[in-house]
Design a protein around this motif. Structure first.
Motif, PDB file in Angstrom:
ATOM      1  N   ASP A  51       0.482  -1.242  -0.200  1.00  0.00           N
ATOM      2  CA  ASP A  51      -0.317   0.081  -0.074  1.00  0.00           C
ATOM      3  C   ASP A  51       0.812   0.834   0.308  1.00  0.00           C
ATOM      4  OD1 ASP A  51      -2.135  -1.798   0.116  1.00  0.00           O
ATOM      5  OD2 ASP A  51      -2.788  -1.141   2.096  1.00  0.00           O
ATOM      6  N   ALA A  52       1.873   1.313   0.093  1.00  0.00           N
ATOM      7  CA  ALA A  52       2.936   2.632   0.920  1.00  0.00           C
ATOM      8  C   ALA A  52       3.525   2.766  -0.394  1.00  0.00           C
ATOM      9  CB  ALA A  52       4.058   2.520   1.471  1.00  0.00           C
ATOM     10  N   GLU A  53       3.726   1.586  -1.327  1.00  0.00           N
ATOM     11  CA  GLU A  53       4.201   1.916  -2.223  1.00  0.00           C
ATOM     12  C   GLU A  53       3.364   1.790  -3.939  1.00  0.00           C
ATOM     13  OE1 GLU A  53       6.283  -0.903  -6.290  1.00  0.00           O
ATOM     14  OE2 GLU A  53       7.269  -0.788  -3.800  1.00  0.00           O
ATOM     15  N   THR A  54       1.832   1.601  -3.758  1.00  0.00           N
ATOM     16  CA  THR A  54       1.163   1.785  -4.008  1.00  0.00           C
ATOM     17  C   THR A  54       0.861   3.482  -4.183  1.00  0.00           C
ATOM     18  OG1 THR A  54       0.210   0.109  -4.053  1.00  0.00           O
ATOM     19  CG2 THR A  54      -1.317   1.649  -4.600  1.00  0.00           C
ATOM     20  N   ALA A  55       0.827   4.211  -3.139  1.00  0.00           N
ATOM     21  CA  ALA A  55       0.988   5.657  -2.338  1.00  0.00           C
ATOM     22  C   ALA A  55       1.467   6.330  -3.184  1.00  0.00           C
ATOM     23  CB  ALA A  55       0.425   5.388  -1.277  1.00  0.00           C
ATOM     24  N   MET A  56       2.913   5.821  -3.502  1.00  0.00           N
ATOM     25  CA  MET A  56       3.848   6.844  -3.258  1.00  0.00           C
ATOM     26  C   MET A  56       3.771   6.743  -5.263  1.00  0.00           C
ATOM     27  SD  MET A  56       7.328   6.177  -1.320  1.00  0.00           S
ATOM     28  CE  MET A  56       7.403   4.422  -1.561  1.00  0.00           C
ATOM     29  N   ARG A  57       3.699   5.766  -6.235  1.00  0.00           N
ATOM     30  CA  ARG A  57       3.319   5.498  -7.704  1.00  0.00           C
ATOM     31  C   ARG A  57       1.922   5.940  -8.207  1.00  0.00           C
ATOM     32  NH1 ARG A  57       6.649   0.461  -9.401  1.00  0.00           N
ATOM     33  NH2 ARG A  57       5.969   0.731 -10.726  1.00  0.00           N
ATOM     34  N   ARG A  58       1.285   6.235  -6.982  1.00  0.00           N
ATOM     35  CA  ARG A  58       0.340   6.845  -7.416  1.00  0.00           C
ATOM     36  C   ARG A  58       0.210   8.574  -7.900  1.00  0.00           C
ATOM     37  NH1 ARG A  58      -4.826   4.081  -3.899  1.00  0.00           N
ATOM     38  NH2 ARG A  58      -5.034   2.538  -6.090  1.00  0.00           N
ATOM     39  N   MET A  59       0.907   9.388  -7.043  1.00  0.00           N
ATOM     40  CA  MET A  59       1.096  10.327  -6.779  1.00  0.00           C
ATOM     41  C   MET A  59       2.436  10.629  -7.701  1.00  0.00           C
ATOM     42  SD  MET A  59       1.784  10.855  -2.366  1.00  0.00           S
ATOM     43  CE  MET A  59       2.641  12.196  -2.668  1.00  0.00           C
ATOM     44  N   ILE A  60       3.108  10.206  -7.996  1.00  0.00           N
ATOM     45  CA  ILE A  60       4.162  10.374  -9.183  1.00  0.00           C
ATOM     46  C   ILE A  60       3.156  10.434 -10.529  1.00  0.00           C
ATOM     47  CG2 ILE A  60       5.943   9.320 -10.333  1.00  0.00           C
ATOM     48  CD1 ILE A  60       7.037   7.512  -8.039  1.00  0.00           C
ATOM     49  N   GLU A  61       2.745   9.647 -10.659  1.00  0.00           N
ATOM     50  CA  GLU A  61       1.335   9.385 -12.227  1.00  0.00           C
ATOM     51  C   GLU A  61       1.327  10.794 -12.083  1.00  0.00           C
ATOM     52  OE1 GLU A  61       1.916   7.128 -14.825  1.00  0.00           O
ATOM     53  OE2 GLU A  61       2.854   5.186 -13.691  1.00  0.00           O
ATOM     54  N   ALA A  62       0.713  11.037 -10.880  1.00  0.00           N
ATOM     55  CA  ALA A  62      -0.305  12.262 -10.829  1.00  0.00           C
ATOM     56  C   ALA A  62       0.806  13.441 -11.073  1.00  0.00           C
ATOM     57  CB  ALA A  62      -1.565  12.758  -9.503  1.00  0.00           C
ATOM     58  N   ALA A  63       1.583  13.774  -9.883  1.00  0.00           N
ATOM     59  CA  ALA A  63       2.425  14.854 -10.727  1.00  0.00           C
ATOM     60  C   ALA A  63       3.595  14.642 -11.908  1.00  0.00           C
ATOM     61  CB  ALA A  63       3.153  14.820  -9.386  1.00  0.00           C
ATOM     62  N   PHE A  64       3.794  13.679 -12.702  1.00  0.00           N
ATOM     63  CA  PHE A  64       5.151  13.894 -13.448  1.00  0.00           C
ATOM     64  C   PHE A  64       4.399  12.413 -14.116  1.00  0.00           C
ATOM     65  CE2 PHE A  64       6.936  16.254 -10.017  1.00  0.00           C
ATOM     66  CZ  PHE A  64       6.491  17.545 -10.993  1.00  0.00           C
ATOM     67  N   PRO A  65       3.295  12.409 -15.102  1.00  0.00           N
ATOM     68  CA  PRO A  65       3.426  10.925 -15.347  1.00  0.00           C
ATOM     69  C   PRO A  65       4.588  10.403 -16.636  1.00  0.00           C
ATOM     70  CG  PRO A  65       1.878  12.769 -16.715  1.00  0.00           C
ATOM     71  CD  PRO A  65       2.765  12.890 -15.367  1.00  0.00           C
ATOM     72  N   GLU A  66       5.636  11.576 -17.083  1.00  0.00           N
ATOM     73  CA  GLU A  66       6.370  10.845 -18.226  1.00  0.00           C
ATOM     74  C   GLU A  66       7.650   9.666 -17.412  1.00  0.00           C
ATOM     75  OE1 GLU A  66       6.887  14.989 -16.604  1.00  0.00           O
ATOM     76  OE2 GLU A  66       5.433  13.950 -16.978  1.00  0.00           O
ATOM     77  N   HIS A  67       7.400  10.908 -15.666  1.00  0.00           N
ATOM     78  CA  HIS A  67       8.838   9.897 -15.833  1.00  0.00           C
ATOM     79  C   HIS A  67       8.632   8.573 -15.233  1.00  0.00           C
ATOM     80  CE1 HIS A  67      10.105  14.001 -12.395  1.00  0.00           C
ATOM     81  NE2 HIS A  67       9.908  13.831 -14.190  1.00  0.00           N
ATOM     82  N   GLY A  68      10.134   7.478 -14.906  1.00  0.00           N
ATOM     83  CA  GLY A  68       9.670   6.035 -14.829  1.00  0.00           C
ATOM     84  C   GLY A  68       9.641   5.824 -13.318  1.00  0.00           C
ATOM     85  N   ILE A  69       9.651   4.811 -13.269  1.00  0.00           N
ATOM     86  CA  ILE A  69       9.263   4.208 -11.464  1.00  0.00           C
ATOM     87  C   ILE A  69      10.233   3.073 -12.107  1.00  0.00           C
ATOM     88  CG2 ILE A  69       7.944   3.803  -9.613  1.00  0.00           C
ATOM     89  CD1 ILE A  69       6.108   5.303 -10.876  1.00  0.00           C
ATOM     90  N   ARG A  70      10.718   2.559 -10.417  1.00  0.00           N
ATOM     91  CA  ARG A  70      11.330   1.657 -10.552  1.00  0.00           C
ATOM     92  C   ARG A  70      10.547   0.963  -9.179  1.00  0.00           C
ATOM     93  NH1 ARG A  70      16.835   2.320 -13.462  1.00  0.00           N
ATOM     94  NH2 ARG A  70      17.823   1.439 -11.364  1.00  0.00           N
ATOM     95  N   GLY A  71      10.108   0.578  -8.474  1.00  0.00           N
ATOM     96  CA  GLY A  71       9.663   0.285  -7.266  1.00  0.00           C
ATOM     97  C   GLY A  71      10.049  -1.246  -7.199  1.00  0.00           C
ATOM     98  N   GLU A  72       9.894  -2.072  -5.668  1.00  0.00           N
ATOM     99  CA  GLU A  72      10.918  -2.999  -5.516  1.00  0.00           C
ATOM    100  C   GLU A  72       9.306  -4.141  -5.414  1.00  0.00           C
ATOM    101  OE1 GLU A  72      12.246  -5.863  -0.841  1.00  0.00           O
ATOM    102  OE2 GLU A  72      11.433  -3.409  -0.829  1.00  0.00           O
ATOM    103  N   GLU A  73       8.383  -3.714  -5.278  1.00  0.00           N
ATOM    104  CA  GLU A  73       7.088  -4.204  -5.059  1.00  0.00           C
ATOM    105  C   GLU A  73       6.107  -4.854  -6.202  1.00  0.00           C
ATOM    106  OE1 GLU A  73       6.740  -5.908  -2.638  1.00  0.00           O
ATOM    107  OE2 GLU A  73       8.490  -4.752  -1.193  1.00  0.00           O
ATOM    108  N   PHE A  74       6.311  -3.281  -7.060  1.00  0.00           N
ATOM    109  CA  PHE A  74       5.989  -3.434  -8.209  1.00  0.00           C
ATOM    110  C   PHE A  74       6.417  -3.330  -9.669  1.00  0.00           C
ATOM    111  CE2 PHE A  74       2.154  -1.924  -5.209  1.00  0.00           C
ATOM    112  CZ  PHE A  74       1.611  -3.665  -5.208  1.00  0.00           C
TER     113      PHE A  74
END
Length: 260
Positions: A51-74
């Motif tokens: 849930d913590a990673e989901t919350a952070m990923r949603r914030m990135i998608e909302a603020a800077f959808p062009e940015h990449g993401i590498r997360g431990e869980e997803f």
């Protein structure tokens, strides 16, 4: 690694906001009896991690959808982007599960594989380490690594000695025999202590990018050195066989000699 690109203020603000959001998600689960699942590598994962990673990923998608993401869980998305966020929602899940404070949320921001921001946040104590450029802070106050240079005065930490293979275990034991004392199982919290000057050496093996990349900007800005056990600089990679973090150049060289 040394950051060459300045972190834009909007990105820094997002990092702080994500750390706050992750903390709000994690705190209600701390020292509670919660379900534990095993990942493919047998490491534990909980609803708090996800849930913590989901919350952070949603914030990135909302603020800077062009940015990449590498997360431990997803996993990863948009890995070709110039700006990539590296997320570890709970570094030290075993500590979290056992009620220990030796865990934290880690966030890194890379610009074309150059780490320009590193953040470690302890959700329960409210301690927050930040590294950007040449500045390292703990809750906004400047911090600096220790100036101890002798191994017999040094304090050595490692997160998980069971991750060493036989050869690396022998090398670690050789180093541990020369220091003042050693401690285990502090994960990202140990990196915070190293940046703060409380310990002098942090040795890791078989760790992932989300474990290490958030720590590098903090440690380097605080005056520390980060290489592998042979003294070679780390480059951005999915996994690291060995990592040596040292408070300063002299104790780094002394540790390299012992590891050899």
């Amino acid at each position: 690694m040394t950051a060459q690109t300045t972190c834009p203020p909007a990105f820094l603000a997002l990092a702080h906001a994500m750390a706050d959001a992750a903390a709000e998600t994690i705190r209600p689960w701390f020292r509670k009896r919660i379900a534990v699942d095993a990942k493919a590598d047998a490491s534990p994962v909980t609803i708090a991690d996800r849930d913590a990673e989901t919350a952070m990923r949603r914030m990135i998608e909302a603020a800077f959808p062009e940015h990449g993401i590498r997360g431990e869980e997803f996993g990863a998305c948009r890995t070709e982007a110039d700006w990539i966020w590296v997320l570890d929602p709970i570094d030290g899940t075993k500590s979290f599960l056992s009620g220990s404070l030796a865990f934290g949320t880690q966030i890194a921001l890379l610009h074309r594989d150059d780490p320009v921001l590193g953040l470690i946040n302890q959700p329960i104590t409210g301690e927050r380490w930040l590294g950007t450029g040449t500045t390292a802070t703990l809750n906004g106050a400047p911090i600096r690594t220790s100036d101890r240079t002798r191994l017999d005065e040094a304090i050595l930490y490692t997160s998980a000695p069971e991750q060493f293979d036989r050869a690396r275990h022998d090398r670690f034991t050789a180093l541990a025999a020369k220091v003042r004392f050693s401690r285990f199982s502090h994960d990202c919290y140990a990196a915070g202590l190293l940046a703060l000057g409380g310990i002098d050496l942090l040795v890791e093996s078989n760790v992932f990018d989300y474990d290490i990349l958030p720590q590098i900007p903090i440690l380097e800005a605080a005056g520390g050195i980060v290489t592998d056990w042979d003294g070679q600089p780390l480059t951005v990679a999915p996994q690291y066989g060995t990592v040596l973090m040292a408070a300063n150049e002299k104790i780094h060289q002394a540790a390299l000699e012992a590891l050899r």
